[in-house]
Design an enzyme around this catalytic site. Sequence first.
Site, PDB file in Angstrom:
ATOM      1  N   ASP A   1      -9.873  -3.129  -0.596  1.00 43.37           N
ATOM      2  CA  ASP A   1      -9.520  -3.289   0.822  1.00 43.37           C
ATOM      3  C   ASP A   1      -9.225  -1.951   1.499  1.00 43.37           C
ATOM      4  O   ASP A   1      -9.182  -1.864   2.716  1.00 43.37           O
ATOM      5  CB  ASP A   1      -8.333  -4.251   0.977  1.00 43.37           C
ATOM      6  CG  ASP A   1      -7.112  -3.805   0.196  1.00 43.37           C
ATOM      7  OD1 ASP A   1      -6.631  -2.679   0.409  1.00 43.37           O
ATOM      8  OD2 ASP A   1      -6.636  -4.583  -0.646  1.00 43.37           O
TER       9      ASP A   1
ATOM     10  N   PRO B   1     -11.654 -10.859 -13.137  1.00 42.71           N
ATOM     11  CA  PRO B   1     -12.158  -9.530 -13.488  1.00 42.71           C
ATOM     12  C   PRO B   1     -11.077  -8.528 -13.890  1.00 42.71           C
ATOM     13  O   PRO B   1     -11.388  -7.485 -14.444  1.00 42.71           O
ATOM     14  CB  PRO B   1     -12.880  -9.079 -12.204  1.00 42.71           C
ATOM     15  CG  PRO B   1     -12.338  -9.919 -11.102  1.00 42.71           C
ATOM     16  CD  PRO B   1     -11.973 -11.221 -11.744  1.00 42.71           C
TER      17      PRO B   1
ATOM     18  N   HIS C   1       0.813  -1.215   0.000  1.00 47.59           N
ATOM     19  CA  HIS C   1       0.000   0.000   0.000  1.00 47.59           C
ATOM     20  C   HIS C   1       0.849   1.269   0.000  1.00 47.59           C
ATOM     21  O   HIS C   1       0.545   2.225  -0.700  1.00 47.59           O
ATOM     22  CB  HIS C   1      -0.973  -0.039   1.183  1.00 47.59           C
ATOM     23  CG  HIS C   1      -1.967  -1.156   1.050  1.00 47.59           C
ATOM     24  ND1 HIS C   1      -2.324  -1.982   2.082  1.00 47.59           N
ATOM     25  CD2 HIS C   1      -2.649  -1.620  -0.037  1.00 47.59           C
ATOM     26  CE1 HIS C   1      -3.196  -2.876   1.647  1.00 47.59           C
ATOM     27  NE2 HIS C   1      -3.398  -2.686   0.375  1.00 47.59           N
TER      28      HIS C   1
ATOM     29  N   ASP D   1      -4.718  -0.820  -8.570  1.00 44.43           N
ATOM     30  CA  ASP D   1      -4.475  -1.812  -7.511  1.00 44.43           C
ATOM     31  C   ASP D   1      -5.370  -3.007  -7.824  1.00 44.43           C
ATOM     32  O   ASP D   1      -6.384  -3.239  -7.173  1.00 44.43           O
ATOM     33  CB  ASP D   1      -4.826  -1.176  -6.160  1.00 44.43           C
ATOM     34  CG  ASP D   1      -4.702  -2.168  -5.011  1.00 44.43           C
ATOM     35  OD1 ASP D   1      -4.194  -3.293  -5.226  1.00 44.43           O
ATOM     36  OD2 ASP D   1      -5.137  -1.822  -3.893  1.00 44.43           O
TER      37      ASP D   1
ATOM     38  N   GLU E   1      -4.148 -10.109  -9.995  1.00 50.79           N
ATOM     39  CA  GLU E   1      -3.317 -10.535 -11.117  1.00 50.79           C
ATOM     40  C   GLU E   1      -4.189 -10.682 -12.369  1.00 50.79           C
ATOM     41  O   GLU E   1      -5.410 -10.726 -12.261  1.00 50.79           O
ATOM     42  CB  GLU E   1      -2.606 -11.843 -10.748  1.00 50.79           C
ATOM     43  CG  GLU E   1      -1.500 -11.554  -9.728  1.00 50.79           C
ATOM     44  CD  GLU E   1      -0.912 -12.799  -9.077  1.00 50.79           C
ATOM     45  OE1 GLU E   1      -0.316 -13.595  -9.798  1.00 50.79           O
ATOM     46  OE2 GLU E   1      -1.046 -12.951  -7.858  1.00 50.79           O
TER      47      GLU E   1
END
Lengths: 275, 275
Positions: free
Chosen positions: A86, A162, A62, A155, A158
């Site tokens: 997240d 989607p 992050h 973000d 892999e």
Amino acid sequence: MDLWFTEKQTKHFGITAKVKKTHHTEQTAFQQLDMIETEEWGNMLVLDGMVMTTQKDEFVYHEMVAHVPLYTHPNPKHVLVVGGGDGGVIREVLKHKSVEKATLVEIDGKVIEYSKQYLPKIAGDLDDPRVEVKVDDGFMHIANSEEEYDVIMVDSTEPVGPAVNLFSRGFYDGIAKALKADGIFVAQTDNPWFKADLIKQVYQDVKEIFPVTRLYTANIPTYPSGLWTFTMGSKEHDPLKVKQDRFDPIETKYYTSDLHFAAFALPKFVKDLTE
Amino acid sequence: MDLWFTEKQTKHFGITAKVKKTHHTEQTAFQQLDMIETEEWGNMLVLDGMVMTTQKDEFVYHEMVAHVPLYTHPNPKHVLVVGGGDGGVIREVLKHKSVEKATLVEIDGKVIEYSKQYLPKIAGDLDDPRVEVKVDDGFMHIANSEEEYDVIMVDSTEPVGPAVNLFSRGFYDGIAKALKADGIFVAQTDNPWFKADLIKQVYQDVKEIFPVTRLYTANIPTYPSGLWTFTMGSKEHDPLKVKQDRFDPIETKYYTSDLHFAAFALPKFVKDLTE
């Protein structure tokens, strides 16, 4: 019962972690979502069998997605995060005082919901008044945006499920259009040990669109190989030319102004992928 | 049969690799030695259940142990490698033209024997005329040496089994005595995610003995956490002050002169261990 979660990071190699508890498991509209508690890493978000984030090592990813482009830009005001349900990247973005608005576009609302519940220290800032949360398709959001953002961060998971079209040339064209005249974008681009071809292809695609294209790395122990890459495309500002006085202090556990530059010094076999 | 080798890198976390074949397994006088062939990493040397080296990623560790101190020293002639029976560090040492003699002191002759047989591209240079191989106790060899070496590299296992005393203050005192007046030593010092206390202790011990003490890192995917540290103690030369013209070209896959410096830019939580 002695329960272990194993992620096959390649067909023949993986990591394995002892599980204390399964908090939640669900097939959402987009992917398999598992929220588990592990002994070593604390709570862990797993999507389609792949570790997305854990309480213990989340700060690396992050911080390195957020601070490298945000310090490269002289005055980032409007930031877009594609994916990142997240909330960890948003939390880091908000540490920058210049940021007036941070938009999160996450395709899967369930990721947001269960991150808020089980990863509150990561997702807590999603309720900040500067944050706009949209549950929507990032590809379409980008396609419909024009000269809107100072910094865009991708973000994503892999490139399976989607996230497939978030690694396409068309997506990077859209990002260039969605950025202001001196905008910057960064995307996570997997690891050089098992996904060298992907890094090579993304780097070439981005290089055809952006005047400044750079690759940098960070160590993320729960991601395949532990060596993660990020590809940056910038219309004007060069991350390697940031002046020392730009680094107004923020609290971090991984990122430092020295590491800002050092992260771009690539191992020879990784550098070769950019040539 | 679907055979997987799992190394528990901590009590609750590990890596797992599909095994094609077990070449050799033996309880030597010092440790359990396994030489296996894995699908992902090729042949792999495992000591006491811990991955020591693999054909696919060995270059990272061996290059980063050898080239950082050897380029820091202006003219290294006599080099000692303690441990390192697989021969990988010696191979890298011999790439430096100034080196006249490289001594390897490995306690377990079986490591040398099976590395020569199953890891010939790593161990092949052990037969070079500049190399002296001694099957002996590294601790005692150091204790009996005086002002002999320009550079000493400690390529040990983790601090269990035969390597325990290679992480002691007394060993570092001996190394200082065994080095010439401007000598340099480097030791592998495990990873900051699971062994923070060890790194902190070694760094303090070395700092009490050597005027220049530095920590640097490298990404080694088959080692715990993927982020490995190396601690350097130097009597005079500073790795951060190496001039560009010192870097005479050698062939590498990981090390570059840029990375030489960047490897010392530590993540914040690792930097904190040195303060």
